[in-house]
Write a protein that holds these residues in place. Structure first.
Motif, PDB file in Angstrom:
ATOM      1  N   THR A 127     -15.183 -16.632   1.255  1.00 47.85           N
ATOM      2  CA  THR A 127     -15.474 -16.118   2.586  1.00 47.85           C
ATOM      3  C   THR A 127     -14.224 -15.463   3.148  1.00 47.85           C
ATOM      4  O   THR A 127     -13.123 -16.001   3.021  1.00 47.85           O
ATOM      5  N   VAL A 128     -14.420 -14.311   3.754  1.00 50.37           N
ATOM      6  CA  VAL A 128     -13.339 -13.593   4.411  1.00 50.37           C
ATOM      7  C   VAL A 128     -13.668 -13.547   5.898  1.00 50.37           C
ATOM      8  O   VAL A 128     -14.719 -13.034   6.286  1.00 50.37           O
ATOM      9  N   ASP A 129     -12.761 -14.092   6.705  1.00 51.67           N
ATOM     10  CA  ASP A 129     -12.933 -14.019   8.153  1.00 51.67           C
ATOM     11  C   ASP A 129     -11.899 -13.040   8.684  1.00 51.67           C
ATOM     12  O   ASP A 129     -10.727 -13.380   8.832  1.00 51.67           O
ATOM     13  N   ALA A 130     -12.334 -11.822   8.924  1.00 57.62           N
ATOM     14  CA  ALA A 130     -11.430 -10.767   9.385  1.00 57.62           C
ATOM     15  C   ALA A 130     -11.549 -10.550  10.890  1.00 57.62           C
ATOM     16  O   ALA A 130     -11.023  -9.567  11.417  1.00 57.62           O
ATOM     17  N   GLY A 131     -12.274 -11.440  11.582  1.00 62.20           N
ATOM     18  CA  GLY A 131     -12.417 -11.315  13.025  1.00 62.20           C
ATOM     19  C   GLY A 131     -13.322 -10.177  13.454  1.00 62.20           C
ATOM     20  O   GLY A 131     -13.284  -9.741  14.601  1.00 62.20           O
ATOM     21  N   VAL A 132     -14.162  -9.692  12.555  1.00 66.28           N
ATOM     22  CA  VAL A 132     -15.071  -8.586  12.859  1.00 66.28           C
ATOM     23  C   VAL A 132     -16.175  -9.092  13.797  1.00 66.28           C
ATOM     24  O   VAL A 132     -16.681 -10.198  13.631  1.00 66.28           O
ATOM     25  N   ARG A 133     -16.563  -8.251  14.754  1.00 71.82           N
ATOM     26  CA  ARG A 133     -17.534  -8.699  15.750  1.00 71.82           C
ATOM     27  C   ARG A 133     -18.896  -8.015  15.653  1.00 71.82           C
ATOM     28  O   ARG A 133     -19.830  -8.415  16.319  1.00 71.82           O
ATOM     29  N   ASP A 134     -19.028  -6.958  14.835  1.00 71.83           N
ATOM     30  CA  ASP A 134     -20.342  -6.321  14.727  1.00 71.83           C
ATOM     31  C   ASP A 134     -20.657  -5.981  13.277  1.00 71.83           C
ATOM     32  O   ASP A 134     -19.763  -5.847  12.445  1.00 71.83           O
ATOM     33  N   LEU A 135     -21.953  -5.829  12.996  1.00 72.25           N
ATOM     34  CA  LEU A 135     -22.412  -5.609  11.631  1.00 72.25           C
ATOM     35  C   LEU A 135     -21.942  -4.290  11.038  1.00 72.25           C
ATOM     36  O   LEU A 135     -21.598  -4.231   9.859  1.00 72.25           O
ATOM     37  N   ARG A 136     -21.927  -3.220  11.814  1.00 71.34           N
ATOM     38  CA  ARG A 136     -21.492  -1.928  11.270  1.00 71.34           C
ATOM     39  C   ARG A 136     -20.044  -1.999  10.804  1.00 71.34           C
ATOM     40  O   ARG A 136     -19.699  -1.493   9.742  1.00 71.34           O
ATOM     41  N   ALA A 137     -19.187  -2.639  11.604  1.00 68.47           N
ATOM     42  CA  ALA A 137     -17.783  -2.779  11.205  1.00 68.47           C
ATOM     43  C   ALA A 137     -17.667  -3.675   9.977  1.00 68.47           C
ATOM     44  O   ALA A 137     -16.852  -3.416   9.085  1.00 68.47           O
ATOM     45  N   ALA A 138     -18.487  -4.717   9.907  1.00 72.16           N
ATOM     46  CA  ALA A 138     -18.475  -5.616   8.747  1.00 72.16           C
ATOM     47  C   ALA A 138     -18.933  -4.881   7.489  1.00 72.16           C
ATOM     48  O   ALA A 138     -18.324  -5.032   6.425  1.00 72.16           O
ATOM     49  N   ASP A 139     -19.993  -4.072   7.597  1.00 71.52           N
ATOM     50  CA  ASP A 139     -20.465  -3.272   6.460  1.00 71.52           C
ATOM     51  C   ASP A 139     -19.344  -2.357   5.972  1.00 71.52           C
ATOM     52  O   ASP A 139     -19.073  -2.258   4.770  1.00 71.52           O
ATOM     53  N   HIS A 140     -18.703  -1.681   6.907  1.00 69.09           N
ATOM     54  CA  HIS A 140     -17.626  -0.757   6.557  1.00 69.09           C
ATOM     55  C   HIS A 140     -16.480  -1.496   5.863  1.00 69.09           C
ATOM     56  O   HIS A 140     -15.965  -1.032   4.838  1.00 69.09           O
ATOM     57  N   LEU A 177     -16.635  -4.335   4.194  1.00 68.95           N
ATOM     58  CA  LEU A 177     -17.064  -4.740   2.851  1.00 68.95           C
ATOM     59  C   LEU A 177     -16.937  -3.591   1.854  1.00 68.95           C
ATOM     60  O   LEU A 177     -16.412  -3.765   0.757  1.00 68.95           O
ATOM     61  N   HIS A 178     -17.394  -2.412   2.232  1.00 70.21           N
ATOM     62  CA  HIS A 178     -17.301  -1.251   1.340  1.00 70.21           C
ATOM     63  C   HIS A 178     -15.843  -0.874   1.078  1.00 70.21           C
ATOM     64  O   HIS A 178     -15.475  -0.543  -0.052  1.00 70.21           O
ATOM     65  N   THR A 179     -15.016  -0.949   2.108  1.00 66.90           N
ATOM     66  CA  THR A 179     -13.596  -0.647   1.950  1.00 66.90           C
ATOM     67  C   THR A 179     -12.932  -1.630   0.991  1.00 66.90           C
ATOM     68  O   THR A 179     -12.201  -1.234   0.072  1.00 66.90           O
ATOM     69  N   LEU A 180     -13.190  -2.927   1.192  1.00 64.46           N
ATOM     70  CA  LEU A 180     -12.597  -3.944   0.322  1.00 64.46           C
ATOM     71  C   LEU A 180     -13.079  -3.784  -1.122  1.00 64.46           C
ATOM     72  O   LEU A 180     -12.287  -3.895  -2.062  1.00 64.46           O
ATOM     73  N   ALA A 181     -14.372  -3.529  -1.294  1.00 64.78           N
ATOM     74  CA  ALA A 181     -14.917  -3.367  -2.648  1.00 64.78           C
ATOM     75  C   ALA A 181     -14.238  -2.202  -3.362  1.00 64.78           C
ATOM     76  O   ALA A 181     -13.912  -2.295  -4.548  1.00 64.78           O
ATOM     77  N   ALA A 182     -14.008  -1.097  -2.646  1.00 63.67           N
ATOM     78  CA  ALA A 182     -13.351   0.058  -3.252  1.00 63.67           C
ATOM     79  C   ALA A 182     -11.880  -0.229  -3.536  1.00 63.67           C
ATOM     80  O   ALA A 182     -11.391   0.039  -4.629  1.00 63.67           O
ATOM     81  N   GLU A 183     -11.182  -0.798  -2.564  1.00 61.49           N
ATOM     82  CA  GLU A 183      -9.751  -1.079  -2.736  1.00 61.49           C
ATOM     83  C   GLU A 183      -9.494  -2.086  -3.848  1.00 61.49           C
ATOM     84  O   GLU A 183      -8.500  -1.995  -4.556  1.00 61.49           O
ATOM     85  N   LEU A 184     -10.388  -3.067  -3.986  1.00 62.99           N
ATOM     86  CA  LEU A 184     -10.212  -4.110  -4.994  1.00 62.99           C
ATOM     87  C   LEU A 184     -10.869  -3.745  -6.322  1.00 62.99           C
ATOM     88  O   LEU A 184     -10.805  -4.520  -7.269  1.00 62.99           O
ATOM     89  N   ALA A 185     -11.533  -2.587  -6.365  1.00 64.26           N
ATOM     90  CA  ALA A 185     -12.240  -2.121  -7.566  1.00 64.26           C
ATOM     91  C   ALA A 185     -13.170  -3.205  -8.105  1.00 64.26           C
ATOM     92  O   ALA A 185     -13.148  -3.546  -9.291  1.00 64.26           O
ATOM     93  N   GLN A 240      -9.046 -13.326  -4.264  1.00 64.22           N
ATOM     94  CA  GLN A 240      -8.571 -14.211  -3.198  1.00 64.22           C
ATOM     95  C   GLN A 240      -7.086 -13.974  -2.912  1.00 64.22           C
ATOM     96  O   GLN A 240      -6.682 -13.854  -1.756  1.00 64.22           O
ATOM     97  N   GLU A 241      -6.289 -13.863  -3.950  1.00 61.23           N
ATOM     98  CA  GLU A 241      -4.851 -13.616  -3.785  1.00 61.23           C
ATOM     99  C   GLU A 241      -4.592 -12.276  -3.108  1.00 61.23           C
ATOM    100  O   GLU A 241      -3.760 -12.171  -2.198  1.00 61.23           O
ATOM    101  N   ARG A 242      -5.311 -11.246  -3.538  1.00 56.08           N
ATOM    102  CA  ARG A 242      -5.092  -9.909  -2.980  1.00 56.08           C
ATOM    103  C   ARG A 242      -5.529  -9.836  -1.513  1.00 56.08           C
ATOM    104  O   ARG A 242      -4.869  -9.176  -0.708  1.00 56.08           O
ATOM    105  N   LEU A 243      -6.621 -10.514  -1.171  1.00 59.17           N
ATOM    106  CA  LEU A 243      -7.075 -10.519   0.226  1.00 59.17           C
ATOM    107  C   LEU A 243      -6.102 -11.291   1.110  1.00 59.17           C
ATOM    108  O   LEU A 243      -5.773 -10.853   2.220  1.00 59.17           O
ATOM    109  N   ALA A 244      -5.645 -12.433   0.639  1.00 55.34           N
ATOM    110  CA  ALA A 244      -4.689 -13.240   1.405  1.00 55.34           C
ATOM    111  C   ALA A 244      -3.383 -12.467   1.604  1.00 55.34           C
ATOM    112  O   ALA A 244      -2.787 -12.510   2.694  1.00 55.34           O
ATOM    113  N   ALA A 245      -2.950 -11.733   0.573  1.00 54.38           N
ATOM    114  CA  ALA A 245      -1.726 -10.941   0.675  1.00 54.38           C
ATOM    115  C   ALA A 245      -1.857  -9.843   1.728  1.00 54.38           C
ATOM    116  O   ALA A 245      -0.861  -9.409   2.305  1.00 54.38           O
ATOM    117  N   ARG A 246      -3.081  -9.413   1.992  1.00 54.51           N
ATOM    118  CA  ARG A 246      -3.328  -8.390   3.021  1.00 54.51           C
ATOM    119  C   ARG A 246      -3.519  -9.001   4.406  1.00 54.51           C
ATOM    120  O   ARG A 246      -3.854  -8.300   5.355  1.00 54.51           O
TER     121      ARG A 246
END
Length: 168
Positions: free
Chosen positions: A5-18, A20-28, A63-69
């Motif tokens: 689970t990633v808690d990035a403090g996001v408050r709306d679904l559109r931002a959460a969708d965005h 998720l797509h950003t993380l998936a691309a960055e983390l390949a 998990q390591e890469r997300l925590a490092a960010r």
């Protein structure tokens, strides 16, 4: 398959969708990854993200890469009712498809129709609006749809929701 689970403090679904797509691309992240949103209530309402990846070694790396960010990361998922944004076949669900196409192209296992007790027939057409967000229910991805023009269906969730009181 492992999940976190990633808690990035996001408050709306559109931002959460965005995100998720950003993380998936960055983390390949590979095909077979599931990325979901989860509504967290309580004293600090927000939208958490969950990522389920095909292998434990990959999970550790993610998990390591997300925590490092600077993201707050915890093992597991917040609940079993996640709203899937990234899932096998999601990118193939564009335009108008039959229900049979939805099942063969993606990880969606079932389609339910609001106001209907039965399942739609395999040849029923679904106008995806290029925005298909199924939910986990009893261990399977289920898309909720609603009737539309000409006997077709559309996903219940609209791609560009109008904010409450937008015209005020």
């Amino acid at each position: 398959m492992g999940a976190l689970t990633v808690d990035a403090g996001v408050r709306d679904l559109r931002a959460a969708d965005h995100l998720l797509h950003t993380l998936a691309a960055e983390l390949a992240l590979p095909e077979g990854t599931f990325g979901c949103t989860h509504l967290l209530r309580g004293d600090r309402p927000r939208v958490a993200l969950s990522l389920a990846v095909p292998s434990e070694p990959l999970l550790s790396t993610v998990q390591e890469r997300l925590a490092a960010r600077g993201h707050e990361v915890a093992p597991g998922i917040p609940d079993a009712m996640g709203r899937a944004v990234i899932y096998p076949g999601a990118a193939a669900l564009t335009g108008t498809l039959t229900i049979a196409d939805v099942f063969t192209r993606s990880a969606i296992a079932r389609v339910t129709v609001l106001g209907s007790a039965g399942q739609p027939t395999p040849d029923t057409r679904l106008m995806t609006r290029d925005h298909v967000r199924p939910h986990w229910h009893d261990g399977e991805l289920v898309l909720t749809a609603m009737p539309a023009v000409g006997g077709t269906l559309v996903p219940f969730e609209v791609p560009e929701p109008t904010p409450c009181c937008a015209d005020h």
